[in-house]
Design a protein around this motif. Structure first.
Motif, PDB file in Angstrom:
ATOM      1  N   ARG A 149      11.622   2.427   0.880  1.00  0.00           N
ATOM      2  CA  ARG A 149      11.126   1.930   2.158  1.00  0.00           C
ATOM      3  C   ARG A 149      11.450   0.474   2.438  1.00  0.00           C
ATOM      4  N   ALA A 150      11.701  -0.322   1.403  1.00  0.00           N
ATOM      5  CA  ALA A 150      11.885  -1.763   1.585  1.00  0.00           C
ATOM      6  C   ALA A 150      12.993  -2.111   2.581  1.00  0.00           C
ATOM      7  N   PRO A 151      14.192  -1.503   2.492  1.00  0.00           N
ATOM      8  CA  PRO A 151      15.246  -1.870   3.446  1.00  0.00           C
ATOM      9  C   PRO A 151      14.842  -1.655   4.904  1.00  0.00           C
ATOM     10  N   ALA A 152      14.169  -0.544   5.205  1.00  0.00           N
ATOM     11  CA  ALA A 152      13.750  -0.268   6.580  1.00  0.00           C
ATOM     12  C   ALA A 152      12.728  -1.296   7.053  1.00  0.00           C
ATOM     13  N   GLU A 153      11.804  -1.671   6.182  1.00  0.00           N
ATOM     14  CA  GLU A 153      10.759  -2.624   6.562  1.00  0.00           C
ATOM     15  C   GLU A 153      11.342  -3.982   6.930  1.00  0.00           C
ATOM     16  N   VAL A 154      12.243  -4.502   6.096  1.00  0.00           N
ATOM     17  CA  VAL A 154      12.787  -5.829   6.381  1.00  0.00           C
ATOM     18  C   VAL A 154      13.768  -5.775   7.554  1.00  0.00           C
ATOM     19  N   ALA A 155      14.457  -4.644   7.721  1.00  0.00           N
ATOM     20  CA  ALA A 155      15.375  -4.506   8.856  1.00  0.00           C
ATOM     21  C   ALA A 155      14.617  -4.561  10.171  1.00  0.00           C
ATOM     22  N   GLU A 156      13.488  -3.862  10.240  1.00  0.00           N
ATOM     23  CA  GLU A 156      12.687  -3.879  11.460  1.00  0.00           C
ATOM     24  C   GLU A 156      12.082  -5.250  11.700  1.00  0.00           C
ATOM     25  N   ASP A 191       0.818  -1.217   0.000  1.00  0.00           N
ATOM     26  CA  ASP A 191       0.000   0.000   0.000  1.00  0.00           C
ATOM     27  C   ASP A 191       0.849   1.263   0.000  1.00  0.00           C
ATOM     28  N   ALA A 192       2.156   1.117  -0.232  1.00  0.00           N
ATOM     29  CA  ALA A 192       3.073   2.256  -0.067  1.00  0.00           C
ATOM     30  C   ALA A 192       3.011   3.254  -1.204  1.00  0.00           C
ATOM     31  N   GLY A 193       2.671   2.803  -2.417  1.00  0.00           N
ATOM     32  CA  GLY A 193       2.603   3.754  -3.519  1.00  0.00           C
ATOM     33  C   GLY A 193       3.470   3.362  -4.700  1.00  0.00           C
ATOM     34  N   PRO A 194       4.088   4.344  -5.367  1.00  0.00           N
ATOM     35  CA  PRO A 194       4.830   4.098  -6.611  1.00  0.00           C
ATOM     36  C   PRO A 194       6.124   3.328  -6.367  1.00  0.00           C
ATOM     37  N   PRO A 195       6.741   2.810  -7.443  1.00  0.00           N
ATOM     38  CA  PRO A 195       7.978   2.025  -7.316  1.00  0.00           C
ATOM     39  C   PRO A 195       9.088   2.753  -6.577  1.00  0.00           C
ATOM     40  N   SER A 196       9.245   4.060  -6.786  1.00  0.00           N
ATOM     41  CA  SER A 196      10.326   4.792  -6.132  1.00  0.00           C
ATOM     42  C   SER A 196      10.181   4.756  -4.618  1.00  0.00           C
ATOM     43  N   PHE A 224       8.485  -8.937  -1.804  1.00  0.00           N
ATOM     44  CA  PHE A 224       8.782  -7.606  -2.321  1.00  0.00           C
ATOM     45  C   PHE A 224       8.834  -7.606  -3.844  1.00  0.00           C
ATOM     46  N   ALA A 225       9.409  -8.646  -4.448  1.00  0.00           N
ATOM     47  CA  ALA A 225       9.495  -8.707  -5.915  1.00  0.00           C
ATOM     48  C   ALA A 225       8.103  -8.665  -6.534  1.00  0.00           C
ATOM     49  N   VAL A 226       7.154  -9.371  -5.934  1.00  0.00           N
ATOM     50  CA  VAL A 226       5.781  -9.377  -6.451  1.00  0.00           C
ATOM     51  C   VAL A 226       5.139  -8.002  -6.287  1.00  0.00           C
ATOM     52  N   VAL A 227       5.312  -7.401  -5.108  1.00  0.00           N
ATOM     53  CA  VAL A 227       4.739  -6.080  -4.843  1.00  0.00           C
ATOM     54  C   VAL A 227       5.321  -5.039  -5.797  1.00  0.00           C
ATOM     55  N   PHE A 228       6.641  -5.090  -6.012  1.00  0.00           N
ATOM     56  CA  PHE A 228       7.294  -4.125  -6.890  1.00  0.00           C
ATOM     57  C   PHE A 228       6.810  -4.286  -8.325  1.00  0.00           C
ATOM     58  N   GLU A 229       6.682  -5.523  -8.787  1.00  0.00           N
ATOM     59  CA  GLU A 229       6.203  -5.772 -10.152  1.00  0.00           C
ATOM     60  C   GLU A 229       4.804  -5.187 -10.332  1.00  0.00           C
ATOM     61  N   ARG A 230       3.947  -5.387  -9.348  1.00  0.00           N
ATOM     62  CA  ARG A 230       2.587  -4.856  -9.452  1.00  0.00           C
ATOM     63  C   ARG A 230       2.596  -3.334  -9.485  1.00  0.00           C
ATOM     64  N   ALA A 231       3.467  -2.717  -8.681  1.00  0.00           N
ATOM     65  CA  ALA A 231       3.540  -1.252  -8.670  1.00  0.00           C
ATOM     66  C   ALA A 231       3.995  -0.714 -10.019  1.00  0.00           C
ATOM     67  N   VAL A 232       4.971  -1.379 -10.631  1.00  0.00           N
ATOM     68  CA  VAL A 232       5.458  -0.957 -11.946  1.00  0.00           C
ATOM     69  C   VAL A 232       4.356  -1.103 -12.990  1.00  0.00           C
ATOM     70  N   LEU A 233       3.642  -2.219 -12.943  1.00  0.00           N
ATOM     71  CA  LEU A 233       2.563  -2.438 -13.914  1.00  0.00           C
ATOM     72  C   LEU A 233       1.445  -1.426 -13.726  1.00  0.00           C
TER      73      LEU A 233
END
Length: 293
Positions: free
Chosen positions: A40-47, A30-35, A162-171
Motif C-alpha cells: 500500500r505504501a506506493p499508492a499512499e505517497v503517490a496520492e 493501521d494497515a496491518g502486517p508488513p506485507s 514509513f520506515a518507522v511504521v514498517f519497523e513497528r509492524a515487523v516487531l
C-alpha cells in the motif's frame, strides 16, 4: 508583490503536502502486517504528492529489488523489473552512501536505477533508513516528466515515517510469533507436568529402563538443536516444505540474503551438498524420532 504572492502560494502548497503525507503515514500505521504495508505504501505517497508512479524497492545483497509498484489507475507488475546492482555510476549509490533523497533528470540512462523499464525522464528518490542502515528506496515520477524539490523533500518525509511504521509492524509480528511459541511451550509443559503427577510412584526401578531414558534425552529435535541455531531450524523447516529463498524470506520477514546465509550454514552443519540432501537428513531424523515414540 508577485514574488511575495508566489512565495506564499508555495508555502501553502508545502504545508498542505505535509498534512497529506502525515495522514498517509497514519493510515499505514493501521494497515496491518508488513506485507500489506509494502503493497500500500506506493499508492499512499503517490496520492499525497500527486505522483503518477511510485516504486518501492528493497536492498538485497547490494542490489535494488523491486517490491511493489503503483501506477495511476492500476497496480504495476514488478516481476518484469530486474534487480539493479547498487554501485557506480548509479546516482542511487551516492544517495545510499549519503542517506539523502535526490531529484534526478535522466540524461545518461546507465546512471539511473530502473530507468529503461519504467521510462524515467526526471524522478525523485528517497532512501528508507532504519537507524543508520538503508533498507530500501522509494522512487516517484509524473507522466509529464515534471518533478520538483518539493516532491523530493515530500518523498523523503514520507520515507522517514514509513520506515518507522514498517519497523513497528515487523516487531509486532515477531512478538506475536514469539508469544505463540511460548504458548505452545507452556501447553507442552503443562501436559508433561500432568503426566508426571498422574503417574503412580512405586518403590523400584522405572519399568521403562535406562534405554528409554536415553532415547528421551536424545530426540531428533535435540540433535537438530545441537547442530543448528533456532533461526536455522526455522529456515530448514521451510526448506523441507519445498519453499524457495524468496518464500522463506517473506515468511520470516528477513531478506533473501539472510536466508541464503542461513541455508549455507545449514548445508555445512548437516554436511549436505544441496537442499535435497539436507531435507533427506532432516526427514531421517524425524522418522527416527517418530519410530522411537
Amino acid at each position: 508583490m508577485i514574488g511575495e504572492e508566489a512565495t506564499v502560494a508555495e508555502l501553502r502548497e508545502a504545508l498542505e503536502a505535509i498534512e497529506r503525507l502525515r495522514t498517509a503515514v497514519a493510515r499505514l500505521a493501521d494497515a496491518g502486517p508488513p506485507s500489506v504495508l509494502l503493497e500500500r505504501a506506493p499508492a499512499e505517497v503517490a496520492e499525497a504528492l500527486g505522483l503518477d508512479r511510485v516504486l518501492l524497492s528493497r536492498i538485497d545483497d547490494g542490489s535494488l529489488v523491486a517490491a511493489s509498484l503503483w501506477e495511476r489507475g492500476t497496480v504495476g507488475a514488478v516481476g518484469e523489473l530486474e534487480p539493479v546492482v547498487l554501485g557506480y555510476p548509479l546516482v542511487e549509490a551516492e544517495a545510499l552512501r549519503r542517506r539523502r533523497p535526490l531529484l534526478a533528470a535522466v540524461e545518461e540512462g546507465g546512471r539511473h536505477a530502473f530507468w529503461e523499464a519504467l521510462g524515467w525522464q526526471s524522478y525523485v528518490a528517497a532512501p528508507l533508513v532504519l537507524e543508520t542502515r538503508v533498507i530500501g528506496f522509494l522512487h516517484g515520477d509524473r507522466d509529464s516528466g515534471s518533478v520538483s524539490e518539493l516532491d523530493r523533500d515530500g518523498l523523503a518525509r514520507f520515507a522517514e515515517g514509513f520506515a518507522v511504521v514498517f519497523e513497528r509492524a515487523v516487531l509486532r509480528r515477531r512478538l506475536r510469533v514469539q508469544r505463540e511459541e511460548l504458548r505452545q511451550v507452556a501447553n507442552w509443559a503443562d501436559a508433561r507436568v500432568g503426566e508426571l503427577s498422574d503417574g503412580l510412584i512405586e518403590l523400584g526401578a522405572d519399568p521403562r529402563g535406562d534405554a528409554a531414558d536415553a532415547a528421551d534425552r536424545t530426540p531428533a529435535d535435540s540433535r537438530l538443536r545441537d547442530l543448528l541455531t533456532r533461526r536455522e531450524v526455522d529456515v530448514l523447516e521451510h526448506m523441507v516444505r519445498g519453499e524457495t529463498n524468496a518464500d522463506i524470506a517473506r515468511a520470516l520477514v528477513v531478506s533473501e540474503g539472510t536466508v541464503k546465509f542461513h541455508v549455507k550454514n545449514i548445508l555445512r552443519k548437516l554436511n549436505a551438498s544441496n537442499r535435497a540432501e539436507a531435507t533427506s537428513r532432516y526427514l531421517r531424523l524425524s522418522l527416527r524420532r517418530d519410530g522411537a515414540n
